[in-house]
Design an enzyme around this catalytic site. Structure first.
Site, mmCIF file in Angstrom:
data_model
loop_
_atom_site.group_PDB
_atom_site.id
_atom_site.type_symbol
_atom_site.label_atom_id
_atom_site.label_comp_id
_atom_site.label_asym_id
_atom_site.label_seq_id
_atom_site.Cartn_x
_atom_site.Cartn_y
_atom_site.Cartn_z
ATOM 1 N N ARG A 330 0.853 -1.193 0.000
ATOM 2 C CA ARG A 330 0.000 0.000 0.000
ATOM 3 C C ARG A 330 0.881 1.232 0.000
ATOM 4 O O ARG A 330 2.107 1.147 0.080
ATOM 5 C CB ARG A 330 -0.876 0.010 1.256
ATOM 6 C CG ARG A 330 -0.066 -0.065 2.542
ATOM 7 C CD ARG A 330 -0.935 0.116 3.772
ATOM 8 N NE ARG A 330 -0.235 -0.232 4.999
ATOM 9 C CZ ARG A 330 0.579 0.584 5.676
ATOM 10 N NH1 ARG A 330 0.837 1.792 5.197
ATOM 11 N NH2 ARG A 330 1.144 0.198 6.805
ATOM 12 N N LYS A 669 2.394 46.196 68.389
ATOM 13 C CA LYS A 669 1.448 45.745 67.355
ATOM 14 C C LYS A 669 0.069 45.628 67.992
ATOM 15 O O LYS A 669 -0.252 44.639 68.635
ATOM 16 C CB LYS A 669 1.938 44.408 66.800
ATOM 17 C CG LYS A 669 1.144 43.842 65.629
ATOM 18 C CD LYS A 669 1.836 42.559 65.139
ATOM 19 C CE LYS A 669 1.023 41.824 64.103
ATOM 20 N NZ LYS A 669 0.880 42.581 62.861
ATOM 21 N N HIS A 699 1.818 50.265 65.637
ATOM 22 C CA HIS A 699 0.816 49.897 64.633
ATOM 23 C C HIS A 699 -0.515 49.698 65.348
ATOM 24 O O HIS A 699 -0.587 49.062 66.395
ATOM 25 C CB HIS A 699 1.242 48.593 63.950
ATOM 26 C CG HIS A 699 0.208 48.057 63.009
ATOM 27 N ND1 HIS A 699 0.154 48.411 61.679
ATOM 28 C CD2 HIS A 699 -0.824 47.176 63.198
ATOM 29 C CE1 HIS A 699 -0.852 47.778 61.096
ATOM 30 N NE2 HIS A 699 -1.466 47.024 61.994
#
Length: 1107
Positions: A330, A669, A699
């Site tokens: 083929r 803090k 803070h």
């Protein structure tokens, strides 16, 4: 092409060729009488690119074309390329349709087809099909049925080769019919051996067996594959030649006994016995060996009276000896490279020979066939090399091919919107490059592959590029073990695919809403702010978890933009940037990597002020070369003499220890914002008196509204730094107003020197920006600050989160109860300092109490029977450290009962983290682009990092999108630009949102850089209402998922059966190849979710195994 070149040069057109042929018949010297039959209509009994290849040749020759197609191929391009197309195999499985000879012959006869071209695969080497064509009076474009039978039966072909004097590999004389025959052959010749399908090729039904234990399983698999692919499971067995070259010779014969060769092709680069890259001519092939190969091929063909195109295949061992394997009667997939180097159109020749032309009449004489340059064919397939070339299926969202000089493309359904199914071969397109020599052809091929853009399915293009860049391939001879012996070929360059991934993200947001959880139903503002050159930050895990971007990359970009301003980060002591304890070396490594990436100041704190944890964090930050800022977490009220647990003396003693440990800056803090002005003066004043040279930083949060007064009091008492927020972002649970502090200190000795005008400009930007984050704004549920924070001491950030959580859980009307429960929960736990993660523990317990309607007294009484939140249990075990004053008793003992307790600093008892091992695991899972920063992200947040990588793998760099598009997606008809990088900008327009399909998806349409694009997005809401096969969860060891889409051929285990690691569980079939799914672990089969013939998608759950 040589086929008609001579006649065309003489001025003879195609319309007169047949007349010339008839006149030349009398001059033909052959005694054989052959009737010339012109062809008017050709059917191709095949699909895909080979069908289109033949159709094109037919059109060039003036033949009408007929396509056949299965029910699954109604949308395939080959049926559209033909003049006529007809359905075959109605109701049959996908492959069986193309093997159904009666239907094909019926269509041919009903539509006056003159000849059938079989293509390759399917029926191309079936002698019964060739005979059926002859019986129906339809010509078969190929050898006679008898020759097809002889050559298709590889055992008979071997016998013919032996009689022709062509060397062959030792093998069985006939197809075997039982496993016992294979065992006997192995006993005689030894291992390794190879099973081959007796009636087909292409790697189907081919299995190498290297030891006796593998024999039975491979025999069954080879038989099953051959039966499925060719309709006949017959096998024969050969001795397996180690590391051979696979060389094949192209032959061409006519009806008059003429046979020529068109030289050879090297097909040695294979995986699973299927060719990946083919080259013509073969590199580094001895000319004398080439002559022997071509002579043997021609002689073999003449001996059987071979007609039409075919290929004679050989193995070359390392000693230069060649062995006949088989004849493929083929056209081959790789015929293209032969055409490129010989300038012969093989399909034209096939059709002309079928009409009755002789090779000399076509200008095809051996002395005229010359090699001109070199050609390479790459088979671009929808397979994933990184997963063992597993076939991938799905929809081609994007397809753009490579083109240009020296490039040929043979394709079929390679177009945007095409659906790649699991039913057929995974070939997407054949790319053929030609040049003066192999390196030149390889350069052209590399360039063409680099131009390809295939999105929606995985392809093997990165692998092919690695092959083309391999020195052995370019400058030496390769053998069939080339792929196995070059593991570097699998070091695949990842495909970025950024644009399509972003479209997927935008489509997902348009269909399902934001990927980031939205606390309240509110839309971002439609106004985009003008971005000032101001650096922005985000919590480490939030960047990955909600913004879907790498925090390290953000830091690197900011550092490059702002090289001369110090950057500060929060370090939770021994918890680093996480919420749990880590091994000591992980904390040290994190600080080291952070410093290398541009971090300057490390604000070190501990949620319990647990000194051992803080000292470790300070040491880690200092060792990395950072500025150490030790932060004391504040709670209570030092101005209230009745509250003595957290007294002024307590804070001063803690400060003494931190200064003694070598901190460079001392911080307070105040996360809850409970630091009153009088307390500020007392605490900061005492610290200033004790440490006159130490910088002090304060803070706070402004929940109660007294933040400005408190910070001014701190400044007056000697604080050097106070934290503020720009006016439009200040107040409530945020920080005090920047403008207020600047205005209040203006003209005093505490003046900041900052212009109020600049504060206003800055504030204006953030006011507009805040509108973009409306769904997250605390004002969505909070309308004012609240002084009850002095009672409940809920940290600012947590106050907002609790408010959102209460509303999302339907407890918005009970938020007052939640706050009261927070106070009681805090007392239950011994009055803690409340900073993440300790604040979360208190909050979890508070919500637990409200949800279960429990009072403090009831919790204490029933502590030994209640199921507490995990965070509470782990705190009581000592996982985050020891609180000031110790754990609450007897509450702790009643909750823990016999659970283990951590004594001392939690991280001290943890084994060191193996970063090399972690990096290897990450590379194995995510590829080689893992960075040291990625390793640290995975060390801190393994699950979050995994989800982040999965998200970016699916949706790309979403950080390129502006905030509104990221959160809410585009509006229909909206046009916008996305800059991927400098010089690469996407122009996008959202076009439409499609209806729901059967799979629970909606198609979303865009215009990208002027081209139509669409993506399919699963509708999450609709999916809940529709039933789908469950998926295997990747993090569940016992869940076994389908490694690829396909159909279940066989289930090898039952529920309750014990299995060993590596034991076969089931067999899947996809793209006509079978894959055995093995057990990933030893255990017992808990549940089986599939049965034979079940169709699965990738990762669909097959079964569950319990250990």
């Amino acid at each position: 092409m040589l086929l008609t070149q001579g006649l065309r040069q003489a001025g003879v057109g195609l319309l007169t060729l047949r007349r010339i042929y008839c006149l030349s018949r009398a001059a033909h010297t052959s005694a054989q009488k052959v009737e010339y039959k012109p062809i008017k209509k050709v059917m191709v009994a095949n699909r895909g690119e080979i069908a289109i290849r033949v159709f094109r040749a037919c059109t060039e020759l003036g033949f009408r074309t007929v396509a056949v197609y299965s029910e699954q191929d109604t949308g395939q391009m080959h049926r559209q390329k033909a003049d006529e197309a007809y359905l075959i195999g109605r109701g049959l499985p996908p492959v069986a349709a193309y093997l159904h000879i009666p239907d094909i012959i019926k269509v041919a006869k009903e539509n006056n087809v003159d000849a059938i071209h079989p293509g390759y695969g399917f029926l191309s080497e079936r002698s019964d099909f060739a005979q059926a064509c002859a019986d129906a009076g339809v010509r078969f474009v190929g050898p006679s049925p008898e020759v097809v039978r002889k050559m298709g039966d590889k055992v008979e072909a071997r016998a013919i080769a032996i009689s022709a004097g062509v060397p062959v590999v030792p093998g069985t004389d006939a197809p075997i019919s039982a496993l016992q025959e294979a065992q006997e052959f192995a006993n005689t010749y030894g291992f390794p051996i190879i099973f081959k399908a007796a009636y087909g090729g292409g790697g189907r039904g081919m299995r190498v067996v290297r030891e006796y234990e593998e024999l039975e399983e491979n025999y069954q698999r080879a038989y099953s594959e051959a039966l499925a692919a060719f309709g006949n499971g017959a096998l024969f067995v050969e001795k397996f030649i180690e590391k051979p070259r696979h060389i094949e010779v192209q032959i061409l014969g006519d009806k008059y006994g003429n046979v020529i060769h068109l030289y050879e092709r090297d097909c040695s680069i294979q995986r699973r016995h299927q060719k990946v890259v083919e080259v013509a001519p073969a590199a580094q092939l001895d000319p004398h060996l080439r002559d022997r190969l071509t002579a043997d091929s021609v002689n073999l063909a003449k001996q059987v009276g071979y007609e039409n195109a075919g290929t004679v295949e050989f193995l070359l061992d390392k000693h230069g000896k060649h062995y006949f394997i088989e004849v493929n009667s083929r056209l081959q997939v790789e015929h293209t490279v032969t055409e490129e180097i010989t300038d012969v159109d093989l399909v034209h020749a096939q059709l002309r020979v079928c009409e009755g032309w002789s090779l000399p009449e076509l200008g095809l004489k051996q002395d005229k066939i010359q090699i001109n340059g070199s050609a390479i064919q790459c088979r671009v397939t929808t397979e994933d090399p990184a997963r063992g070339f597993q076939p991938d299926t799905g929809r081609l969202e994007v397809f753009r091919s490579g083109e240009g000089m020296g490039i040929r493309l043979d394709s079929a359904s390679a177009f945007q919107g095409a659906v790649i199914s699991p039913h057929y071969d995974s070939l997407l397109v054949k790319v053929i490059a030609s040049g003066k020599d192999l390196p030149t052809a390889a350069t052209k091929m590399n360039r063409a592959l680099a131009e390809f853009r295939v999105r929606g399915v995985k392809t093997n293009i990165p692998f092919l590029q690695n092959v083309l860049n391999n020195d052995q391939f370019l400058h030496g001879a390769v053998d069939t073990q080339f792929i196995d012996e070059n593991p570097d070929l699998f070091n695949l360059k990842p495909v970025q695919n950024r644009a399509q991934k972003l479209l997927h993200y935008l489509g997902h947001v348009m269909v399902n809403g934001p990927a980031t959880p939205i606390p309240v139903k509110a839309k971002p503002s439609s106004t985009d702010p003008v971005v000032p050159p101001i650096p922005l930050g985000a919590t480490f895990d939030v960047a990955m978890r909600f913004l879907w971007e790498c925090p390290w990359r953000r830091l690197q970009e900011l550092r490059a933009l702002v090289p001369n301003v110090p950057f500060q980060m929060l370090l939770r002591g021994a918890n680093a940037v996480g919420y749990t304890s880590y091994p000591d070396n992980a904390v040290f490594k994190f600080c080291e990597v952070a410093k290398e990436n541009g971090m300057d100041i490390f604000r070190v704190f501990d949620s319990l002020n647990y000194l051992p944890n803080m000292l470790l964090g300070m040491e880690a930050a200092g060792s990395a070369g950072g500025v150490v800022e030790a932060a004391i977490s504040y709670t209570g009220d030092v101005s209230d003499p009745t509250r003595q647990k957290y007294s002024l003396e307590y804070f001063l003693k803690l400060a003494d220890e931190l200064v003694k440990a070598g901190t460079h800056i001392l911080a307070i803090k105040d996360m809850a914002g409970v630091l009153k002005p009088e307390a500020s003066r007392l605490l900061v004043g005492a610290l200033r008196d004790r440490f006159p040279e130490m910088p002090i930083h304060v803070h706070t949060h402004d929940t109660a509204g007294a933040g400005v007064a408190a910070m001014l009091a701190c400044a007056e008492a000697g604080a050097d730094i106070v934290d503020v927020a720009v006016d439009s972002m200040a107040g409530m649970t945020s920080q005090p107003s920047m403008g207020a502090i600047v205005a209040c200190t203006k003209g005093t000795e505490l003046s900041t020197g900052i212009s109020l005008e600049k504060v206003f400009d800055y504030s204006e930007y953030w006011e507009v920006t805040r509108g973009l984050y409306t769904p997250f704004d605390c004002t969505a549920t909070m309308k004012s600050g609240n002084a009850d924070v002095y009672e409940n001491e809920i940290p600012g950030g947590q106050y907002t989160n609790l408010h959102f959580q209460a509303h999302s859980m339907g407890l918005g009307h009970k938020f007052k109860e939640v706050k009261k429960a927070y106070v009681e929960a805090n007392k239950l736990l011994g009055d803690l300092i409340k900073v993440t993660p300790s604040s979360k523990i208190v909050g979890d317990l508070a919500q637990f109490m409200v949800q279960n309607s429990l009072t403090r007294e009831e919790v204490e009484q029933r502590a030994d029977e209640l199921s507490f939140p995990l965070s509470v249990v782990e705190f009581l075990q000592g996982h985050i450290g020891i609180p000031h004053g110790g754990f609450p008793e007897p509450f702790r003992s009643k909750v823990l009962k016999s659970l283990p307790r951590v004594e001392g600093r939690p991280g001290a008892s943890l084994p060191p983290m193996d970063f090399d091992c972690l990096e290897k695991k990450l590379r194995a899972k995510h590829g080689d682009d893992i960075t040291p920063e990625d390793v640290m992200s995975a060390a801190m947040y393994p699950k979050v990092f995994q989800e982040f990588k999965e998200f970016t793998s699916n949706f790309g760099p979403v950080d390129c999108l502006n905030t509104r598009l990221f959160l809410d997606g585009p509006k229909i008809a909206e046009e916008f630009e996305v800059e991927l990088e400098r010089g690469k900008t996407l122009h996008i327009k959202a076009l439409a949102l499609g209806d729901l399909n059967k799979a629970g998806q909606r198609e979303v349409f865009f215009e990208l850089n002027g081209q139509l694009r669409s993506v399919l997005v699963k509708d999450a809401l609709a999916m809940k209402e529709m039933h789908f096969h469950p998926k295997a969860l990747k993090d569940m060891r016992g869940q076994v998922g389908a490694p690829m889409p396909g159909k279940v051929v066989e289930v090898k285990v039952k529920e309750g059966q014990k299995v060993e690691k590596g034991q076969p569980l089931c067999v899947l079939s996809a793209m006509k190849m079978e894959t055995v799914v093995n057990s990933p672990l030893s255990g017992t089969v808990a549940k089986v979710y599939v049965k034979p013939d079940s169709s699965l998608e990738g990762d669909d759950l097959i079964l569950e195994i319990s250990e």
